[in-house]
Scaffold this active site. Structure first.
Site, PDB file in Angstrom:
ATOM      1  N   TYR A 207       0.462  -0.608  -0.206  1.00  0.00           N
ATOM      2  CA  TYR A 207      -0.118  -0.033   0.261  1.00  0.00           C
ATOM      3  C   TYR A 207       1.165   0.983   0.146  1.00  0.00           C
ATOM      4  CZ  TYR A 207      -3.587  -2.832   0.381  1.00  0.00           C
ATOM      5  OH  TYR A 207      -5.177  -4.432   0.229  1.00  0.00           O
TER       6      TYR A 207
ATOM      7  N   ASN B  78     -13.218   1.658  -5.341  1.00  0.00           N
ATOM      8  CA  ASN B  78     -12.071   2.544  -5.833  1.00  0.00           C
ATOM      9  C   ASN B  78     -11.865   3.176  -4.355  1.00  0.00           C
ATOM     10  OD1 ASN B  78     -12.135   1.806  -8.167  1.00  0.00           O
ATOM     11  ND2 ASN B  78     -12.377   3.728  -8.989  1.00  0.00           N
TER      12      ASN B  78
ATOM     13  N   ASP C   4      -9.162   5.580  -4.714  1.00  0.00           N
ATOM     14  CA  ASP C   4      -8.637   6.533  -4.538  1.00  0.00           C
ATOM     15  C   ASP C   4      -8.848   8.052  -4.166  1.00  0.00           C
ATOM     16  OD1 ASP C   4     -10.428   7.188  -7.018  1.00  0.00           O
ATOM     17  OD2 ASP C   4      -9.193   5.364  -8.496  1.00  0.00           O
TER      18      ASP C   4
ATOM     19  N   HIS D 136     -15.083   0.572  -0.395  1.00  0.00           N
ATOM     20  CA  HIS D 136     -13.752  -0.445   0.163  1.00  0.00           C
ATOM     21  C   HIS D 136     -12.120   0.312   0.676  1.00  0.00           C
ATOM     22  CE1 HIS D 136     -14.719  -3.107  -3.424  1.00  0.00           C
ATOM     23  NE2 HIS D 136     -15.703  -3.693  -2.298  1.00  0.00           N
TER      24      HIS D 136
ATOM     25  N   CYS E 265      -7.820   0.741  18.343  1.00  0.00           N
ATOM     26  CA  CYS E 265      -8.882   1.489  19.150  1.00  0.00           C
ATOM     27  C   CYS E 265     -10.089   1.747  17.863  1.00  0.00           C
ATOM     28  CB  CYS E 265      -8.702   2.474  19.826  1.00  0.00           C
ATOM     29  SG  CYS E 265      -7.700   3.853  18.577  1.00  0.00           S
TER      30      CYS E 265
ATOM     31  N   CYS F  16      -0.694   5.041  17.103  1.00  0.00           N
ATOM     32  CA  CYS F  16      -1.934   5.419  16.325  1.00  0.00           C
ATOM     33  C   CYS F  16      -2.219   6.528  16.732  1.00  0.00           C
ATOM     34  CB  CYS F  16      -2.793   4.891  16.424  1.00  0.00           C
ATOM     35  SG  CYS F  16      -4.565   4.815  17.424  1.00  0.00           S
TER      36      CYS F  16
ATOM     37  N   CYS G  32      -5.142   6.841  20.242  1.00  0.00           N
ATOM     38  CA  CYS G  32      -4.572   5.439  21.412  1.00  0.00           C
ATOM     39  C   CYS G  32      -2.966   5.307  21.534  1.00  0.00           C
ATOM     40  CB  CYS G  32      -5.207   3.909  21.875  1.00  0.00           C
ATOM     41  SG  CYS G  32      -4.557   3.095  20.447  1.00  0.00           S
TER      42      CYS G  32
ATOM     43  N   SER H 279     -15.733  -4.592 -13.053  1.00  0.00           N
ATOM     44  CA  SER H 279     -15.422  -6.166 -14.187  1.00  0.00           C
ATOM     45  C   SER H 279     -16.831  -7.245 -13.255  1.00  0.00           C
ATOM     46  CB  SER H 279     -14.446  -7.022 -13.401  1.00  0.00           C
ATOM     47  OG  SER H 279     -14.401  -6.705 -11.958  1.00  0.00           O
TER      48      SER H 279
ATOM     49  N   ALA I 126     -13.712   4.895 -20.348  1.00  0.00           N
ATOM     50  CA  ALA I 126     -14.276   5.750 -19.935  1.00  0.00           C
ATOM     51  C   ALA I 126     -14.268   7.444 -19.909  1.00  0.00           C
ATOM     52  CB  ALA I 126     -13.699   5.704 -18.066  1.00  0.00           C
TER      53      ALA I 126
HETATM   54  P1  OAD Z   1     -11.760  -4.815 -11.973  1.00  0.00           P
HETATM   55  O1  OAD Z   1      -9.869  -4.576 -12.805  1.00  0.00           O
HETATM   56  O2  OAD Z   1     -11.815  -6.347 -11.693  1.00  0.00           O
HETATM   57  O3  OAD Z   1     -12.482  -4.574 -13.730  1.00  0.00           O
HETATM   58  C1  OAD Z   1     -11.769  -3.499 -14.390  1.00  0.00           C
HETATM   59  C2  OAD Z   1     -13.001  -3.351 -15.396  1.00  0.00           C
HETATM   60  O4  OAD Z   1     -12.476  -2.340 -16.142  1.00  0.00           O
HETATM   61  C3  OAD Z   1     -12.747  -3.569 -16.541  1.00  0.00           C
HETATM   62  O5  OAD Z   1     -14.188  -5.043 -16.499  1.00  0.00           O
HETATM   63  C4  OAD Z   1     -12.159  -4.238 -17.659  1.00  0.00           C
HETATM   64  O6  OAD Z   1     -13.276  -3.957 -18.729  1.00  0.00           O
HETATM   65  C5  OAD Z   1     -12.428  -2.404 -17.330  1.00  0.00           C
HETATM   66  N1  OAD Z   1     -11.765  -1.407 -17.972  1.00  0.00           N
HETATM   67  C6  OAD Z   1     -10.512  -1.009 -17.806  1.00  0.00           C
HETATM   68  N2  OAD Z   1      -9.969   0.180 -18.415  1.00  0.00           N
HETATM   69  C7  OAD Z   1     -10.842   0.849 -18.995  1.00  0.00           C
HETATM   70  C8  OAD Z   1     -11.029   2.111 -19.354  1.00  0.00           C
HETATM   71  N3  OAD Z   1     -10.247   3.033 -19.829  1.00  0.00           N
HETATM   72  N4  OAD Z   1     -12.491   2.882 -18.876  1.00  0.00           N
HETATM   73  C9  OAD Z   1     -13.294   2.083 -18.749  1.00  0.00           C
HETATM   74  N5  OAD Z   1     -13.205   0.158 -18.605  1.00  0.00           N
HETATM   75  C10 OAD Z   1     -11.762   0.232 -17.811  1.00  0.00           C
HETATM   76  O7  OAD Z   1     -12.046  -4.195 -10.895  1.00  0.00           O
HETATM   77  P2  OAD Z   1     -12.867  -3.503 -10.345  1.00  0.00           P
HETATM   78  O8  OAD Z   1     -14.057  -4.267 -11.031  1.00  0.00           O
HETATM   79  O9  OAD Z   1     -13.316  -2.435  -9.705  1.00  0.00           O
HETATM   80  O10 OAD Z   1     -11.453  -4.689  -3.892  1.00  0.00           O
HETATM   81  O11 OAD Z   1     -12.736  -4.469  -9.626  1.00  0.00           O
HETATM   82  C11 OAD Z   1     -12.970  -4.083  -8.060  1.00  0.00           C
HETATM   83  C12 OAD Z   1     -12.288  -4.598  -6.385  1.00  0.00           C
HETATM   84  O12 OAD Z   1     -11.983  -5.850  -6.682  1.00  0.00           O
HETATM   85  C13 OAD Z   1     -12.054  -3.525  -6.480  1.00  0.00           C
HETATM   86  O13 OAD Z   1     -11.993  -2.571  -5.559  1.00  0.00           O
HETATM   87  C14 OAD Z   1     -10.737  -4.528  -5.316  1.00  0.00           C
HETATM   88  C15 OAD Z   1     -10.507  -5.493  -6.295  1.00  0.00           C
HETATM   89  O14 OAD Z   1      -9.434  -6.348  -5.625  1.00  0.00           O
HETATM   90  C16 OAD Z   1     -10.483  -4.946  -3.070  1.00  0.00           C
HETATM   91  O15 OAD Z   1      -8.987  -5.048  -3.163  1.00  0.00           O
HETATM   92  C17 OAD Z   1     -11.237  -4.608  -1.641  1.00  0.00           C
END
Ligand code: OAD
Length: 245
Positions: free
Chosen positions: A56, A92, A94, A109, A120, A137, A140, A179, A221
């Site tokens: 991270y 996200n 970010d 998330h 704490c 922390c 605490c 996804s 996007a």
């Molecule tokens: P993924 O990496 O699973 O999916 C990203 C999606 O974005 C895919 O379907 C791509 O086709 C699409 N993609 C990529 N580039 C793009 C662009 N320029 N414009 C539009 N779409 C685009 O990411 P998430 O679905 O966000 O959780 O993953 C969900 C969670 O899984 C995250 O929050 C994280 C991860 O593990 C944790 O860490 C708890």
């Protein structure tokens, strides 16, 4: 297209891809380089906190040098100008929605610029600073119990009650750049649809749950989100008779 009283927008890693952040499951995505069990589970942290914190710390530095893209800015414009409510629920960690100008953003998330004290329960801003096994922390004063305020696999996402309320009362559900492979977020479309919302997917490719959407648009996007926002604004203007057809 009607005028929607409430629009709920779910965003995922594809939203920030063109700002320079890797997605998780695309080719060369984060989970092709790291084992999520080591860096994104409570067990992985317990087994090797240094390795987990370092993952991270590296990502936090990457987040420092990025800017919101045209898709983030388009959603902020929608919130500012659309006659109905606009709420973003993001997976996200970010800050790009906020930096792009969005005000109502729910981070289900967590956030990479915050830490969580496991002793704490206090969360606090750390901006782009590093966390290490000796971090203290501020509340605490305990040492060695600090982790990023990020939801890991096997943990319950934040704000689920609030999100559920918004899901069943929205009229348009938009899913952008995700996804659809991680629950509970992947199930939101189903909930919103059952409650009567029109459901739309904007993604580079059809997601795992693509069949559950009434409408889908494929592309980057930064191209399809501004275009869809323009369409919503235009249709809203027609509905309010601000545009002569
Ligand atoms: P993924 O990496 O699973 O999916 C990203 C999606 O974005 C895919 O379907 C791509 O086709 C699409 N993609 C990529 N580039 C793009 C662009 N320029 N414009 C539009 N779409 C685009 O990411 P998430 O679905 O966000 O959780 O993953 C969900 C969670 O899984 C995250 O929050 C994280 C991860 O593990 C944790 O860490 C708890």
């Amino acid at each position: 297209m009607p005028l929607y009283d409430k629009i709920l927008i779910l965003t995922g890693a594809g939203m920030s891809a063109e700002s320079g952040l890797s997605t998780f499951r695309d080719k060369d995505g984060i989970w092709s380089q790291y084992n999520y069990e080591e860096v994104a589970t409570p067990e992985g942290y317990a087994a090797d906190p240094e390795r987990c914190l370092e993952f991270y710390n590296k990502r936090r530095v990457m987040h420092r040098d990025i800017e919101p893209n045209q898709a983030h800015k388009a959603l902020a414009r929608l919130e500012a100008e659309y006659p109905g409510e606009v709420i973003i629920v993001t997976q996200n960690i970010d800050r790009l929605h906020e930096e792009g100008g969005s005000k109502r953003v729910i981070h289900m998330h967590g956030r990479i610029d915050q830490a969580l004290c496991q002793s704490c329960g206090q969360t606090y801003d750390i901006s782009y600073k590093t966390l290490n096994v000796d971090s203290v922390c501020p509340a605490c004063k305990c040492q060695g119990q600090q982790r990023p305020n990020v939801v890991w696999f096997g943990e319950i996402p934040y704000f689920l009650d609030e999100i559920q309320k918004e899901l069943v009362s929205c009229f348009l559900f938009l899913s952008i750049g995700t996804s659809g492979s991680v629950y509970p977020a992947a199930g939101f479309v189903n909930l919103a649809r059952k409650a009567g919302a029109h459901t739309v997917e904007l993604n580079l490719e059809p997601s795992d749950g693509a069949v559950q959407f009434h409408e889908a648009h494929q592309g980057k996007a930064t191209e399809i989100v501004p275009a869809y926002v323009d369409r919503l604004m235009y249709e809203a203007a027609i509905a309010r008779k601000e545009v002569v057809q």
